[in-house]
Design a protein around this motif. Structure first.
Motif, mmCIF file in Angstrom:
data_model
loop_
_atom_site.group_PDB
_atom_site.id
_atom_site.type_symbol
_atom_site.label_atom_id
_atom_site.label_comp_id
_atom_site.label_asym_id
_atom_site.label_seq_id
_atom_site.Cartn_x
_atom_site.Cartn_y
_atom_site.Cartn_z
ATOM 1 N N MET A 66 19.817 -29.422 3.963
ATOM 2 C CA MET A 66 20.966 -29.911 3.208
ATOM 3 C C MET A 66 21.834 -30.824 4.075
ATOM 4 N N SER A 79 28.304 -32.056 4.583
ATOM 5 C CA SER A 79 27.380 -31.043 4.080
ATOM 6 C C SER A 79 28.115 -30.009 3.233
ATOM 7 N N SER A 80 29.399 -29.778 3.542
ATOM 8 C CA SER A 80 30.175 -28.823 2.745
ATOM 9 C C SER A 80 30.356 -29.328 1.313
ATOM 10 N N HIS A 83 27.078 -28.755 -0.451
ATOM 11 C CA HIS A 83 26.948 -27.320 -0.685
ATOM 12 C C HIS A 83 27.816 -26.894 -1.873
ATOM 13 N N LYS A 140 26.593 -25.206 -5.400
ATOM 14 C CA LYS A 140 27.159 -23.942 -5.875
ATOM 15 C C LYS A 140 27.715 -24.099 -7.289
#
Length: 98
Positions: free
Chosen positions: A27, A38-39, A42, A46
């Motif tokens: 990712m 990347s957060s 992510h 989610k």
């Protein structure tokens, strides 16, 4: 100097999530290739897992639950205002009864 917040379309986010799920790449690498943290990727994954097709409703658009909550809060506020007005009216009219 402030960094301008970038906005992404629903389609871009969905494609990024699909790429993250099907490509087999880490990712972090996918996020770097897209120019995002990347957060962020992510978070998109989610949100897509939680809401499915209704994920990423866009600015001003709400999920049905959020819309219902907004309407109920508005109705609750109106009822409180009506109650307060009636309390004040009762106080005014009861003073005249002495």
């Amino acid at each position: 100097m402030q960094k301008k917040q970038r906005t992404f379309t629903r389609e871009f986010k969905r494609e990024a999530v699909q790429l993250a799920k099907t490509s087999g790449k880490p990712m972090i690498q996918i996020a770097r290739d897209l120019g995002e943290a990347s957060s962020t990727l992510h978070h998109w994954c989610k949100e897509f897992d939680e809401h499915g097709v209704q994920a990423f409703p866009g600015s001003g658009h709400q999920t049905p639950q959020e819309e219902e909550m907004r309407q109920l809060k508005r109705e609750n506020e109106l009822l409180r205002q009506e109650r307060d007005i009636l309390k004040k009216a009762l106080g005014i009219f009861s003073r005249g009864q002495l």
